[in-house]
Write a protein that holds these residues in place. Structure first.
Motif, PDB file in Angstrom:
ATOM      1  N   GLU A 192       5.787  -7.466  -7.075  1.00 32.31           N
ATOM      2  CA  GLU A 192       5.221  -8.549  -7.883  1.00 32.31           C
ATOM      3  C   GLU A 192       3.763  -8.810  -7.521  1.00 32.31           C
ATOM      4  OE1 GLU A 192       6.624  -9.904 -10.594  1.00 32.31           O
ATOM      5  OE2 GLU A 192       8.097  -8.336 -10.157  1.00 32.31           O
ATOM      6  N   GLU A 193       3.439  -8.684  -6.252  1.00 27.68           N
ATOM      7  CA  GLU A 193       2.048  -8.858  -5.835  1.00 27.68           C
ATOM      8  C   GLU A 193       1.178  -7.716  -6.365  1.00 27.68           C
ATOM      9  OE1 GLU A 193       1.410  -9.649  -1.721  1.00 27.68           O
ATOM     10  OE2 GLU A 193       2.786 -11.365  -1.663  1.00 27.68           O
ATOM     11  N   LEU A 194       1.729  -6.517  -6.360  1.00 26.79           N
ATOM     12  CA  LEU A 194       0.996  -5.376  -6.931  1.00 26.79           C
ATOM     13  C   LEU A 194       0.769  -5.585  -8.425  1.00 26.79           C
ATOM     14  CD1 LEU A 194       2.614  -2.240  -5.242  1.00 26.79           C
ATOM     15  CD2 LEU A 194       0.218  -2.940  -5.084  1.00 26.79           C
ATOM     16  N   LYS A 195       1.790  -6.065  -9.115  1.00 28.32           N
ATOM     17  CA  LYS A 195       1.670  -6.304 -10.556  1.00 28.32           C
ATOM     18  C   LYS A 195       0.625  -7.374 -10.849  1.00 28.32           C
ATOM     19  CE  LYS A 195       5.508  -6.378 -12.984  1.00 28.32           C
ATOM     20  NZ  LYS A 195       6.911  -6.676 -13.386  1.00 28.32           N
ATOM     21  N   ALA A 196       0.553  -8.382  -9.987  1.00 27.54           N
ATOM     22  CA  ALA A 196      -0.446  -9.440 -10.174  1.00 27.54           C
ATOM     23  C   ALA A 196      -1.854  -8.909  -9.921  1.00 27.54           C
ATOM     24  CB  ALA A 196      -0.139 -10.607  -9.239  1.00 27.54           C
ATOM     25  N   GLU A 197      -1.944  -7.990  -8.955  1.00 27.19           N
ATOM     26  CA  GLU A 197      -3.257  -7.430  -8.601  1.00 27.19           C
ATOM     27  C   GLU A 197      -3.732  -6.413  -9.630  1.00 27.19           C
ATOM     28  OE1 GLU A 197      -5.273  -4.914  -4.898  1.00 27.19           O
ATOM     29  OE2 GLU A 197      -3.322  -5.912  -4.644  1.00 27.19           O
ATOM     30  N   TYR A 198      -2.791  -5.593 -10.133  1.00 28.82           N
ATOM     31  CA  TYR A 198      -3.160  -4.552 -11.084  1.00 28.82           C
ATOM     32  C   TYR A 198      -2.691  -4.936 -12.487  1.00 28.82           C
ATOM     33  CZ  TYR A 198      -4.353  -1.625  -7.122  1.00 28.82           C
ATOM     34  OH  TYR A 198      -4.931  -1.124  -5.978  1.00 28.82           O
ATOM     35  N   GLU A 214       0.820  -1.208   0.000  1.00 31.29           N
ATOM     36  CA  GLU A 214       0.000   0.000   0.000  1.00 31.29           C
ATOM     37  C   GLU A 214       0.856   1.261   0.000  1.00 31.29           C
ATOM     38  OE1 GLU A 214      -3.176  -0.132  -0.563  1.00 31.29           O
ATOM     39  OE2 GLU A 214      -2.942  -2.308  -0.602  1.00 31.29           O
ATOM     40  N   VAL A 215       1.986   1.203   0.720  1.00 33.76           N
ATOM     41  CA  VAL A 215       2.895   2.347   0.730  1.00 33.76           C
ATOM     42  C   VAL A 215       3.471   2.566  -0.662  1.00 33.76           C
ATOM     43  CG1 VAL A 215       5.096   3.225   1.592  1.00 33.76           C
ATOM     44  CG2 VAL A 215       3.483   2.178   3.173  1.00 33.76           C
ATOM     45  N   ILE A 216       3.929   1.492  -1.304  1.00 39.37           N
ATOM     46  CA  ILE A 216       4.488   1.600  -2.654  1.00 39.37           C
ATOM     47  C   ILE A 216       3.446   2.141  -3.616  1.00 39.37           C
ATOM     48  CG2 ILE A 216       5.377   0.289  -4.622  1.00 39.37           C
ATOM     49  CD1 ILE A 216       6.647  -1.634  -2.585  1.00 39.37           C
ATOM     50  N   LEU A 249       3.276   3.329 -12.140  1.00 37.51           N
ATOM     51  CA  LEU A 249       1.866   3.100 -12.451  1.00 37.51           C
ATOM     52  C   LEU A 249       1.607   3.554 -13.881  1.00 37.51           C
ATOM     53  CD1 LEU A 249      -0.131   4.251  -9.282  1.00 37.51           C
ATOM     54  CD2 LEU A 249       0.552   1.942  -9.939  1.00 37.51           C
ATOM     55  N   SER A 250       0.775   2.785 -14.580  1.00 35.84           N
ATOM     56  CA  SER A 250       0.441   3.124 -15.965  1.00 35.84           C
ATOM     57  C   SER A 250      -1.015   2.789 -16.217  1.00 35.84           C
ATOM     58  CB  SER A 250       1.332   2.332 -16.926  1.00 35.84           C
ATOM     59  OG  SER A 250       0.904   2.475 -18.264  1.00 35.84           O
ATOM     60  N   SER A 251      -1.648   3.540 -17.110  1.00 37.85           N
ATOM     61  CA  SER A 251      -3.016   3.193 -17.483  1.00 37.85           C
ATOM     62  C   SER A 251      -3.004   1.960 -18.379  1.00 37.85           C
ATOM     63  CB  SER A 251      -3.683   4.365 -18.207  1.00 37.85           C
ATOM     64  OG  SER A 251      -2.981   4.688 -19.392  1.00 37.85           O
ATOM     65  N   ASN A 252      -4.089   1.229 -18.378  1.00 38.48           N
ATOM     66  CA  ASN A 252      -4.229   0.045 -19.231  1.00 38.48           C
ATOM     67  C   ASN A 252      -4.271   0.490 -20.693  1.00 38.48           C
ATOM     68  OD1 ASN A 252      -5.155  -2.216 -20.653  1.00 38.48           O
ATOM     69  ND2 ASN A 252      -6.350  -2.949 -18.923  1.00 38.48           N
ATOM     70  N   PRO A 253      -3.315   0.026 -21.516  1.00 42.69           N
ATOM     71  CA  PRO A 253      -3.296   0.467 -22.926  1.00 42.69           C
ATOM     72  C   PRO A 253      -4.564   0.091 -23.693  1.00 42.69           C
ATOM     73  CG  PRO A 253      -1.794  -1.379 -22.567  1.00 42.69           C
ATOM     74  CD  PRO A 253      -2.217  -0.897 -21.206  1.00 42.69           C
ATOM     75  N   ASN A 254      -5.292  -0.918 -23.220  1.00 44.26           N
ATOM     76  CA  ASN A 254      -6.530  -1.315 -23.896  1.00 44.26           C
ATOM     77  C   ASN A 254      -7.605  -0.236 -23.799  1.00 44.26           C
ATOM     78  OD1 ASN A 254      -5.479  -3.829 -24.624  1.00 44.26           O
ATOM     79  ND2 ASN A 254      -6.155  -4.785 -22.727  1.00 44.26           N
ATOM     80  N   TYR A 255      -7.448   0.668 -22.819  1.00 37.19           N
ATOM     81  CA  TYR A 255      -8.443   1.710 -22.613  1.00 37.19           C
ATOM     82  C   TYR A 255      -7.948   3.076 -23.086  1.00 37.19           C
ATOM     83  CZ  TYR A 255     -10.162  -1.939 -19.467  1.00 37.19           C
ATOM     84  OH  TYR A 255     -10.593  -3.137 -18.948  1.00 37.19           O
ATOM     85  N   ALA A 256      -6.868   3.090 -23.868  1.00 34.17           N
ATOM     86  CA  ALA A 256      -6.257   4.357 -24.272  1.00 34.17           C
ATOM     87  C   ALA A 256      -7.237   5.259 -25.011  1.00 34.17           C
ATOM     88  CB  ALA A 256      -5.034   4.091 -25.155  1.00 34.17           C
ATOM     89  N   ASP A 276      -7.707  -6.719 -16.861  1.00 35.58           N
ATOM     90  CA  ASP A 276      -8.709  -5.721 -17.235  1.00 35.58           C
ATOM     91  C   ASP A 276      -8.726  -4.505 -16.319  1.00 35.58           C
ATOM     92  OD1 ASP A 276      -9.579  -7.231 -19.373  1.00 35.58           O
ATOM     93  OD2 ASP A 276     -11.094  -8.299 -18.198  1.00 35.58           O
ATOM     94  N   LYS A 277      -7.864  -4.470 -15.311  1.00 34.22           N
ATOM     95  CA  LYS A 277      -7.828  -3.313 -14.413  1.00 34.22           C
ATOM     96  C   LYS A 277      -7.420  -2.057 -15.180  1.00 34.22           C
ATOM     97  CE  LYS A 277      -8.896  -5.184 -10.423  1.00 34.22           C
ATOM     98  NZ  LYS A 277      -7.909  -5.318  -9.352  1.00 34.22           N
ATOM     99  N   GLY A 278      -7.990  -0.940 -14.782  1.00 30.37           N
ATOM    100  CA  GLY A 278      -7.680   0.322 -15.460  1.00 30.37           C
ATOM    101  C   GLY A 278      -6.258   0.787 -15.213  1.00 30.37           C
ATOM    102  N   ILE A 279      -5.691   0.383 -14.064  1.00 32.51           N
ATOM    103  CA  ILE A 279      -4.326   0.755 -13.716  1.00 32.51           C
ATOM    104  C   ILE A 279      -3.454  -0.486 -13.723  1.00 32.51           C
ATOM    105  CG2 ILE A 279      -2.818   1.674 -11.906  1.00 32.51           C
ATOM    106  CD1 ILE A 279      -4.498   3.783 -13.228  1.00 32.51           C
ATOM    107  N   HIS A 280      -2.278  -0.381 -14.347  1.00 35.15           N
ATOM    108  CA  HIS A 280      -1.290  -1.453 -14.328  1.00 35.15           C
ATOM    109  C   HIS A 280      -0.043  -0.985 -13.601  1.00 35.15           C
ATOM    110  CE1 HIS A 280      -2.831  -3.945 -18.021  1.00 35.15           C
ATOM    111  NE2 HIS A 280      -3.715  -3.855 -17.034  1.00 35.15           N
ATOM    112  N   VAL A 281       0.668  -1.929 -13.007  1.00 34.76           N
ATOM    113  CA  VAL A 281       1.970  -1.658 -12.416  1.00 34.76           C
ATOM    114  C   VAL A 281       3.004  -2.241 -13.365  1.00 34.76           C
ATOM    115  CG1 VAL A 281       3.513  -2.040 -10.469  1.00 34.76           C
ATOM    116  CG2 VAL A 281       1.063  -1.722 -10.062  1.00 34.76           C
ATOM    117  N   ILE A 282       3.888  -1.404 -13.882  1.00 36.69           N
ATOM    118  CA  ILE A 282       4.863  -1.855 -14.875  1.00 36.69           C
ATOM    119  C   ILE A 282       6.284  -1.677 -14.348  1.00 36.69           C
ATOM    120  CG2 ILE A 282       3.317  -1.339 -16.793  1.00 36.69           C
ATOM    121  CD1 ILE A 282       4.947   1.215 -17.284  1.00 36.69           C
TER     122      ILE A 282
END
Length: 222
Positions: free
Chosen positions: A46-52, A12-14, A69-76, A55-61
């Motif tokens: 890695e857990e954050l990346k798995a969670e986000y 959560e801090v990250i 943090l990055s937006s999901n490119p599918n929703y660009a 289809d989530k709007g936010i991805h962890v890259i």
């Protein structure tokens, strides 16, 4: 301040740090500042990346040992539909007028921009610099060696033009700006003069007096 004593807390801090930062942050820097070991940090990421993902709007890259943090490119497309009008609105009135002058007269100094607008343009120039619409391209070979500004690649991308030759006719652009003024109730009188008729004033501002800098010739900016 609460202790980061579990992977859940660390996640959560990250997440909060990445959200506020907006930019990528080095993993080593995160581990150092959060006072956690690299293994725990990697596990939380890695857990954050798995969670986000998915289809989530936010991805962890991750890239180059950074995490972001990055937006999901599918929703660009949807994101662009919502944010582009907001971004365009943020460049109205003073900033848009200033940008138009710089686009057509570049390289141009702030004093020259103000000679066109007849008002102080400090804030408008700063806004355009912050939004990466303009950049410093050198200093004019004139008294005081004032900074000269030009448009950036981001300006071309923002307005969907390949190069400056695709800029609309100056009068057409002024009509577009007038429409914006009318929509926002901004008076149209005395804001502009014809840029082709300008004779620019190179008076040395107080804050540049005594400044020693290298001379920049016009050909150096090509």
């Amino acid at each position: 301040m609460a202790n980061i004593d579990t992977i859940m807390n660390l996640k959560e801090v990250i997440l909060g740090v990445l959200f506020i930062s907006g930019d990528g942050i080095e993993r080593d820097f995160l581990a150092e500042k959060l006072d956690v070991d690299k293994k725990s940090l990697d596990k939380a990421i890695e857990e954050l990346k798995a969670e986000y993902n998915g289809d989530k709007g936010i991805h962890v890259i991750s890239y180059k040992n950074k995490v972001q943090l990055s937006s999901n490119p599918n929703y660009a497309g949807y994101i662009s539909d919502v944010l582009n009008p907001i971004r365009e609105k943020s460049l109205t009135r003073a900033a848009l007028e200033t940008l138009a002058i710089i686009a057509y007269k570049q390289p141009v100094t702030k004093l020259e921009v103000e000679d066109v607008r007849r008002v102080n343009s400090d804030y408008a120039v700063q806004v355009l610099l912050d939004q990466d619409m303009i950049e410093v391209v050198g200093r004019k070979d004139a008294v005081g060696k004032p900074l000269m500004f030009g448009t950036t690649e981001n300006f071309l991308k923002r307005f969907n033009i390949a190069d400056l030759t695709e800029l609309p006719d100056y009068e057409e652009l002024m009509e577009r700006i007038n429409v914006i003024r009318e929509e926002e109730g901004t008076p149209q009188e005395t804001l502009f003069r014809n840029v082709e008729d300008l004779e620019f004033n190179e008076e040395l501002p107080d804050f540049l007096k005594g400044e020693e800098i290298q001379e920049v010739k016009g050909e150096d900016l090509a």
